[in-house]
Scaffold this motif. Structure first.
Motif, PDB file in Angstrom:
ATOM      1  N   LEU A 238       2.048   1.853  -3.565  1.00  0.00           N
ATOM      2  CA  LEU A 238       0.993   2.401  -4.416  1.00  0.00           C
ATOM      3  C   LEU A 238       0.760   3.872  -4.075  1.00  0.00           C
ATOM      4  O   LEU A 238       0.620   4.721  -4.956  1.00  0.00           O
ATOM      5  CB  LEU A 238      -0.286   1.588  -4.234  1.00  0.00           C
ATOM      6  CG  LEU A 238      -1.502   2.064  -5.023  1.00  0.00           C
ATOM      7  CD1 LEU A 238      -1.174   2.189  -6.488  1.00  0.00           C
ATOM      8  CD2 LEU A 238      -2.653   1.106  -4.841  1.00  0.00           C
ATOM      9  N   LEU A 239       0.767   4.163  -2.788  1.00  0.00           N
ATOM     10  CA  LEU A 239       0.576   5.544  -2.346  1.00  0.00           C
ATOM     11  C   LEU A 239       1.690   6.426  -2.906  1.00  0.00           C
ATOM     12  O   LEU A 239       1.437   7.524  -3.412  1.00  0.00           O
ATOM     13  CB  LEU A 239       0.600   5.580  -0.815  1.00  0.00           C
ATOM     14  CG  LEU A 239       0.117   6.836  -0.139  1.00  0.00           C
ATOM     15  CD1 LEU A 239      -1.324   7.079  -0.485  1.00  0.00           C
ATOM     16  CD2 LEU A 239       0.259   6.709   1.355  1.00  0.00           C
TER      17      LEU A 239
ATOM     18  N   LYS B 224      -0.434   0.245 -11.289  1.00  0.00           N
ATOM     19  CA  LYS B 224      -1.417   0.267 -10.205  1.00  0.00           C
ATOM     20  C   LYS B 224      -1.625  -1.100  -9.601  1.00  0.00           C
ATOM     21  O   LYS B 224      -1.999  -1.210  -8.449  1.00  0.00           O
ATOM     22  CB  LYS B 224      -2.728   0.808 -10.739  1.00  0.00           C
ATOM     23  CG  LYS B 224      -2.708   2.312 -10.602  1.00  0.00           C
ATOM     24  CD  LYS B 224      -4.039   2.901 -10.776  1.00  0.00           C
ATOM     25  CE  LYS B 224      -3.908   4.406 -10.711  1.00  0.00           C
ATOM     26  NZ  LYS B 224      -4.898   5.046 -11.472  1.00  0.00           N
TER      27      LYS B 224
ATOM     28  N   GLN C 286       0.120  12.758 -18.803  1.00  0.00           N
ATOM     29  CA  GLN C 286       0.155  11.530 -18.022  1.00  0.00           C
ATOM     30  C   GLN C 286       0.852  10.427 -18.807  1.00  0.00           C
ATOM     31  O   GLN C 286       0.848  10.433 -20.036  1.00  0.00           O
ATOM     32  CB  GLN C 286      -1.260  11.084 -17.644  1.00  0.00           C
ATOM     33  CG  GLN C 286      -1.898  12.003 -16.652  1.00  0.00           C
ATOM     34  CD  GLN C 286      -1.026  12.205 -15.420  1.00  0.00           C
ATOM     35  OE1 GLN C 286      -0.428  11.281 -14.933  1.00  0.00           O
ATOM     36  NE2 GLN C 286      -0.941  13.427 -14.947  1.00  0.00           N
TER      37      GLN C 286
ATOM     38  N   ASN D 231       0.015   3.150 -16.805  1.00  0.00           N
ATOM     39  CA  ASN D 231      -0.704   3.488 -15.593  1.00  0.00           C
ATOM     40  C   ASN D 231      -1.297   2.276 -14.911  1.00  0.00           C
ATOM     41  O   ASN D 231      -1.120   2.031 -13.744  1.00  0.00           O
ATOM     42  CB  ASN D 231      -1.875   4.372 -16.009  1.00  0.00           C
ATOM     43  CG  ASN D 231      -1.826   5.677 -15.272  1.00  0.00           C
ATOM     44  OD1 ASN D 231      -1.353   5.675 -14.151  1.00  0.00           O
ATOM     45  ND2 ASN D 231      -2.278   6.719 -15.893  1.00  0.00           N
TER      46      ASN D 231
ATOM     47  N   LYS E 208       3.557  21.248 -16.504  1.00  0.00           N
ATOM     48  CA  LYS E 208       2.247  20.757 -16.965  1.00  0.00           C
ATOM     49  C   LYS E 208       2.448  19.360 -17.536  1.00  0.00           C
ATOM     50  O   LYS E 208       3.039  19.181 -18.578  1.00  0.00           O
ATOM     51  CB  LYS E 208       1.692  21.671 -18.054  1.00  0.00           C
ATOM     52  CG  LYS E 208       1.463  23.088 -17.584  1.00  0.00           C
ATOM     53  CD  LYS E 208       0.205  23.179 -16.764  1.00  0.00           C
ATOM     54  CE  LYS E 208       0.095  24.547 -16.124  1.00  0.00           C
ATOM     55  NZ  LYS E 208      -0.633  24.529 -14.880  1.00  0.00           N
TER      56      LYS E 208
ATOM     57  N   TYR F  38       3.490   5.871  -5.548  1.00  0.00           N
ATOM     58  CA  TYR F  38       3.279   6.036  -6.989  1.00  0.00           C
ATOM     59  C   TYR F  38       2.236   7.113  -7.259  1.00  0.00           C
ATOM     60  O   TYR F  38       2.414   7.975  -8.120  1.00  0.00           O
ATOM     61  CB  TYR F  38       2.845   4.712  -7.624  1.00  0.00           C
ATOM     62  CG  TYR F  38       2.233   4.919  -8.982  1.00  0.00           C
ATOM     63  CD1 TYR F  38       3.026   5.347 -10.046  1.00  0.00           C
ATOM     64  CD2 TYR F  38       0.877   4.752  -9.195  1.00  0.00           C
ATOM     65  CE1 TYR F  38       2.483   5.597 -11.278  1.00  0.00           C
ATOM     66  CE2 TYR F  38       0.322   4.994 -10.421  1.00  0.00           C
ATOM     67  CZ  TYR F  38       1.124   5.417 -11.456  1.00  0.00           C
ATOM     68  OH  TYR F  38       0.580   5.680 -12.673  1.00  0.00           O
ATOM     69  N   VAL F  39       1.131   7.073  -6.493  1.00  0.00           N
ATOM     70  CA  VAL F  39       0.046   8.026  -6.723  1.00  0.00           C
ATOM     71  C   VAL F  39       0.540   9.450  -6.502  1.00  0.00           C
ATOM     72  O   VAL F  39       0.340  10.335  -7.334  1.00  0.00           O
ATOM     73  CB  VAL F  39      -1.136   7.719  -5.793  1.00  0.00           C
ATOM     74  CG1 VAL F  39      -2.139   8.844  -5.827  1.00  0.00           C
ATOM     75  CG2 VAL F  39      -1.792   6.430  -6.180  1.00  0.00           C
TER      76      VAL F  39
ATOM     77  N   GLY G  36       2.990  10.453  -9.077  1.00  0.00           N
ATOM     78  CA  GLY G  36       2.272  10.637 -10.337  1.00  0.00           C
ATOM     79  C   GLY G  36       1.532  11.964 -10.366  1.00  0.00           C
ATOM     80  O   GLY G  36       1.421  12.602 -11.409  1.00  0.00           O
ATOM     81  N   ILE G  37       1.006  12.388  -9.225  1.00  0.00           N
ATOM     82  CA  ILE G  37       0.323  13.681  -9.177  1.00  0.00           C
ATOM     83  C   ILE G  37       1.326  14.807  -9.341  1.00  0.00           C
ATOM     84  O   ILE G  37       1.092  15.776 -10.051  1.00  0.00           O
ATOM     85  CB  ILE G  37      -0.396  13.852  -7.815  1.00  0.00           C
ATOM     86  CG1 ILE G  37      -1.577  12.908  -7.706  1.00  0.00           C
ATOM     87  CG2 ILE G  37      -0.879  15.272  -7.639  1.00  0.00           C
ATOM     88  CD1 ILE G  37      -2.214  12.925  -6.348  1.00  0.00           C
TER      89      ILE G  37
ATOM     90  N   SER H  11       0.818  -1.220   0.000  1.00  0.00           N
ATOM     91  CA  SER H  11       0.000   0.000   0.000  1.00  0.00           C
ATOM     92  C   SER H  11       0.845   1.260   0.000  1.00  0.00           C
ATOM     93  O   SER H  11       0.492   2.225  -0.658  1.00  0.00           O
ATOM     94  CB  SER H  11      -1.017   0.006   1.133  1.00  0.00           C
ATOM     95  OG  SER H  11      -0.548  -0.660   2.232  1.00  0.00           O
ATOM     96  N   THR H  12       1.996   1.242   0.693  1.00  0.00           N
ATOM     97  CA  THR H  12       2.797   2.467   0.644  1.00  0.00           C
ATOM     98  C   THR H  12       3.421   2.651  -0.735  1.00  0.00           C
ATOM     99  O   THR H  12       3.568   3.782  -1.189  1.00  0.00           O
ATOM    100  CB  THR H  12       3.928   2.464   1.690  1.00  0.00           C
ATOM    101  OG1 THR H  12       4.585   1.222   1.629  1.00  0.00           O
ATOM    102  CG2 THR H  12       3.395   2.697   3.069  1.00  0.00           C
TER     103      THR H  12
END
Lengths: 399, 527
Positions: A277-278, A397, A387, A393, A384, A280-281, A284-285, A274-275
């Motif tokens: 993935l977190l 995930k 993705q 992606n 800017k 990555y998120v 990614g943002i 989970s960390t």
């Protein structure tokens, strides 16, 4: 116990990091916030929750060097070295950077060098003063700090010696002394190029790259390495995250992956996934996860379009190995099969990363002196973001 | 681009996964027991089974939901599906139940997504990329990473996430003008958890007024525009949902038994931990009167029974000085408290805004004056309220007070040492984000002596939460008060929070009714 770690973090590591991000990226608040967040959420450091203290001190050193307080920086770094001898991994670039800076300082270069040297020696003296009374004490301290007798490597570490042991049993061929010599020679030779380059051209971006290079060299080639030592390489790479998001992200994922057997031992598998993935998120943002655009005279231009696919493949490989090590029962004569596989897999990656970071350090076209920070902001890929491709992606995930 | 809802959802899901090993309350065993009941017994015994004290007391659709879950649960650990008296929690059970909450939350995420894409209007703001200005992002954070939901569902353990998802979905459909779908989802929701009956008056009046009457949102209702076709289709939709849910039990003639399970009036006026409402203050006044009475000799010690102390029991509790409160009085007060807003919706509906205000005030009224209110019911106010805050600066200020106080009042749910840093950090993070985002969104500059969007007394009141928490978690254990007077810190929390909630209720109501008269005056001037 946990609270002490947490408070030490809160006092040393987190402010240093946030301050560093704040002064190095001159952009809007929310970007700074996200960048700090993504570095703080690096799973390796979060899951292995001791030893932030020396990293925090080293970070203060880096921070001071960035804002040109060279003496303060060297004191902070020496303190971190006295706190944990593993900080030697970072010592070489610090030395080269300061030396280079002194050399390029047109006025009173010698005075500056002496100042720094004196401050370092004084700090050491203060830290070791309780043990400096008797000669035996000193030897005993050093003996404790560098336990050579423990052998080339302990568990399955993702460094070169451990990976080579599958093919050649170095431990059985050479004596302890000659192994020590071998390690020393290899390490020194691989450290030289990036260090000399840094002395010739001490810019801050190169300094960060050299930190990554030197700690990776130590991790891959030195004697008696622990899996957790990869965190020392991960710290400079975290700092490189705003400059080279793609490679740094890849490296940080692999470095966490290389410690997977440790997490299994500590029952942290769920937290690991989970960390990651977190992480990555959030990355990614925050960043644009595409490889930096190749310039004209770059080496191997055809490889750049392939890189995103390689990232997916490599992470898929990680996932496969993770799941396999959890599900498949290894054959009885090879109980450590998956640990070794994970070590070799990450080792190959680390060697490639080392090559790449060296290559980048040599090719970063930089002006001397102060412009390094502007340079690094130019290196940053466009804010800017586009993705990363859809299939990319999705596959990540699954991790 | 600011991060889209997918990213937020992925991040918050990771966080939920990390909370799997944390503390869980008896509600975990409650739901485990329901899994066992629905899996191993025929339908006709579902509402009669009482081996464990945690009997099935949710409406039938929830029982069916548990039945569906149990079909998957048997692959995790068949042992968890055995009815037993004592709690059972194997590792597989924990993982299964926690994961089922996490997965059912995707309905909430879907509803939030629908809200962001279909209902929220986009203004051409320049800094959409900033996470403190982006409408969708703020809304997403308020809805799917709501602090209250996170701790109630993923630490304390309940299935509120998807229930609020249903509520949100129904609101979204009504906002889109799809009233029948909205009514359908709400009927489904009622059959999952009957606590939402409290907000059904708002639905009823709004749909009757604005759907069954074709007249537009004018002040005067035109009786001729009543559409029988619409009324009957609405009734059919709602009734058919109820028929499917309760049908089998009507056939089995078990309705009285189910109703006695769903509405247990044997429980007391207040829950073990007083919800921060009107009755908390009432109780405290009673207590204070007793103490003063004893000191001054106006009351005899033997006149007061021993059982009036506010022990942690769910049983009835007698007031000593003030008159005891009976269920029908709470019902009456609740109805009185919601009448003005219902009349306002009827006489002067201003579209969706009135509808949302109706939902919020119905939930508020029942929370403040209801019988045996749980502190978790505060979420029923906060989540619909978050839909209003981007529209008006005044509501945003009120929301900040309510959200902070309401979320803080959930703290006693988690009393274990291990969760203390988690709850404090998460609460701080969530509240700080709300303050920053809402003040920037509404273009308010903060001053150093007061919180943005709030007046000075309000800021002082919110700042007062810090010493309250300091007392609860540090001072009270240090002085040994947690052993001698275990109820003291709970009482302090609930009374302190109830002041803020009652204040915001008054203010919110006042503004709505004032708006109403202001509009009327405007119209009179025009005529």
């Amino acid at each position: 116990m946990r609270y002490t770690v947490f408070i030490a973090d809160l006092l040393i590591y987190i402010p240093a990091l946030c301050l560093y991000i704040y002064i190095s990226n001159k952009c809007e608040n929310s970007k700074i916030l996200l960048t700090s967040l993504s570095i703080l959420l690096y799973p390796g450091l979060m899951l292995i929750d001791h030893g932030h203290f020396h990293l925090g001190l080293a970070l203060w050193g880096i921070l001071a060097l960035f804002s040109d307080h060279d003496i303060l920086g060297s004191v902070a770094f020496t303190l971190s070295l006295c706190y944990k001898q593993m900080e030697l991994y970072h010592a070489w670039p610090f030395f080269c950077y300061l030396l280079g800076k002194c050399y390029h300082n047109k006025k009173n270069r010698l005075l500056k060098l002496i100042n720094i040297a004196l401050s370092v020696i004084a700090t050491f003296a203060v830290c070791f003063s309780p043990f400096l009374q008797r000669k035996e004490d000193i030897l005993q301290v050093f003996h404790r700090l560098f336990p050579f007798a423990r052998g080339l490597y302990e568990d399955k570490v993702a460094n070169i010696w451990c990976s080579l042991s599958v093919l050649i049993k170095l431990k059985e061929i050479f004596s302890l002394q000659s192994l020590l010599l071998l390690c020393l020679v290899c390490t020194v030779f691989s450290l030289l190029p990036s260090g000399l380059n840094l002395i010739r051209n001490p810019t801050f971006l190169k300094f960060k790259l050299a930190l990554a290079n030197s700690s990776l060299v130590f991790f891959l080639l030195s004697f008696q390495v622990h899996e957790k030592s990869i965190l020392l390489a991960a710290l400079p790479v975290c700092l490189l995250l705003p400059d080279y998001p793609f490679v740094s992200f890849w490296f940080l994922m692999i470095s966490t992956f290389s410690m997977f057997p440790l997490f299994v031992k500590d029952d942290l598998v769920l937290h690991y996934f989970s960390t990651l993935l977190l992480f990555y998120v959030v990355v990614g943002i925050t960043f644009n996860l595409t490889p930096n655009q190749p310039s004209k005279n770059q080496f191997l231009p055809w490889i750049y379009p392939l890189l995103p696919y390689m990232l997916v493949l490599s992470l898929a490989g990680c996932l496969l190995l993770n799941v396999a090590s959890l599900v498949v029962i290894p054959p009885p004569d090879k109980p450590d099969l998956f640990s070794v596989l994970i070590a070799i897999y990450s080792c190959i990656h680390f060697v490639l990363f080392l090559t790449y970071f060296n290559y980048v350090q040599f090719t970063v076209n930089s002006h001397t002196g102060k412009s390094s920070s502007e340079k690094s902001s130019q290196q940053t890929s466009p804010k800017k973001s586009i993705q990363i491709p859809a299939n990319n992606n999705r596959k990540i995930k699954k991790q | 681009m600011a991060p889209s809802i997918t990213y937020v959802a992925a991040a918050i899901t990771c966080l939920k996964l990390l909370l799997i090993p944390s503390y869980r309350s008896t509600d975990f065993e409650v739901h485990r027991n329901w899994l066992a009941i629905t899996h191993s017994l025929p339908i006709k015994k579902w509402y009669y089974e009482d081996t464990s004290i945690w009997t099935l007391d949710y409406p039938p659709l929830f029982a069916w939901f548990e039945f569906g879950l149990s079909q998957i649960a048997q692959f995790f650990d068949p042992q968890m599906l055995v009815i037993r008296k004592d709690p059972y929690a194997s590792l597989a059970t924990i993982y299964f139940q926690r994961l089922s909450v996490i997965f059912s939350d995707f309905l909430l995420i879907y509803a939030a997504h629908e809200l962001c894409t279909k209902v929220l209007r986009h203004h051409g703001r320049t800094n959409e990329a900033n996470i403190f200005y982006n409408r969708n992002f703020i809304m997403t954070i308020m809805l799917i990473s709501n602090f209250g939901l996170l701790i109630v569902d993923h630490i304390h353990f309940q299935y509120n996430g998807f229930l609020f998802g249903l509520l949100l979905l129904s609101v979204v459909r009504i906002c889109q003008g799809k009233n029948l779908q909205g009514a359908f989802w709400f009927a489904v929701l009622l059959n999952f958890k009957h606590i939402f009956l409290y907000i059904s008056p708002a639905y009823f009046v709004y749909l009757l007024r604005c759907y069954c009457f074709k007249s537009t949102f004018d002040t005067k209702i035109s009786w001729r525009s009543f559409s029988f076709r619409r009324f009957i289709s609405l009734g059919l939709v709602v009734l058919s949902v109820f028929a499917i849910s309760f049908g089998p039990f009507i056939y089995l003639k078990q309705i009285p038994q189910i109703l006695s399970r769903l509405f247990p009036f044997k429980r007391g006026l207040c829950h073990a931990y007083w919800a921060p409402n009107f009755w908390a203050i009432y109780n405290v006044i009673d207590k204070a009167a007793v103490i003063i009475g004893l000191r001054t000799g106006l009351l005899d010690a033997h006149m007061i029974g021993g059982s009036t102390m506010t022990g942690g029991l769910v049983q009835e509790f007698r007031h000593t000085v003030l008159p005891s409160v009976k269920p029908h009085i709470t019902l009456l007060l609740t109805i009185i408290s919601i009448l003005p807003i219902l009349m306002k919706i009827w006489s002067n509906p201003q579209g969706i805004q009135s509808f949302l205000q109706g939902i919020i005030l119905c939930a508020f009224g029942s929370f403040l004056f209801g019988w045996h209110v749980h502190e978790k019911a505060v979420l029923m106010i906060l989540i619909p309220f978050s839909l209003l805050v981007l529209e008006s600066k005044r509501d945003a200020g009120l929301f900040l007070i309510m959200s902070t106080v309401g979320n803080y009042s959930l703290f006693p749910l988690l009393f274990t040492q291990k969760e203390t840093p988690i709850k404090i950090c998460a609460m701080l993070l969530y509240t700080l984000y709300l303050f920053m985002a809402l003040s920037r969104f509404h273009g308010v500059r903060s001053k150093f002596y007061q919180l943005p969007l709030l007046s000075i007394p309000e800021s002082l009141y919110l700042m007062g939460l810090v010493p309250v928490e300091f007392f609860n978690s540090l001072l009270s254990p240090m002085l040994g008060l947690d052993v001698r007077l275990p109820f003291l810190s709970l009482m302090l929390t609930s009374v302190y929070c109830s002041l803020g909630l009652i204040y915001s209720w008054f203010k919110f109501y006042y503004h709505i009714l004032l708006d109403n008269s202001a509009v009327k005056k405007d119209k009179q001037k025009k005529h």
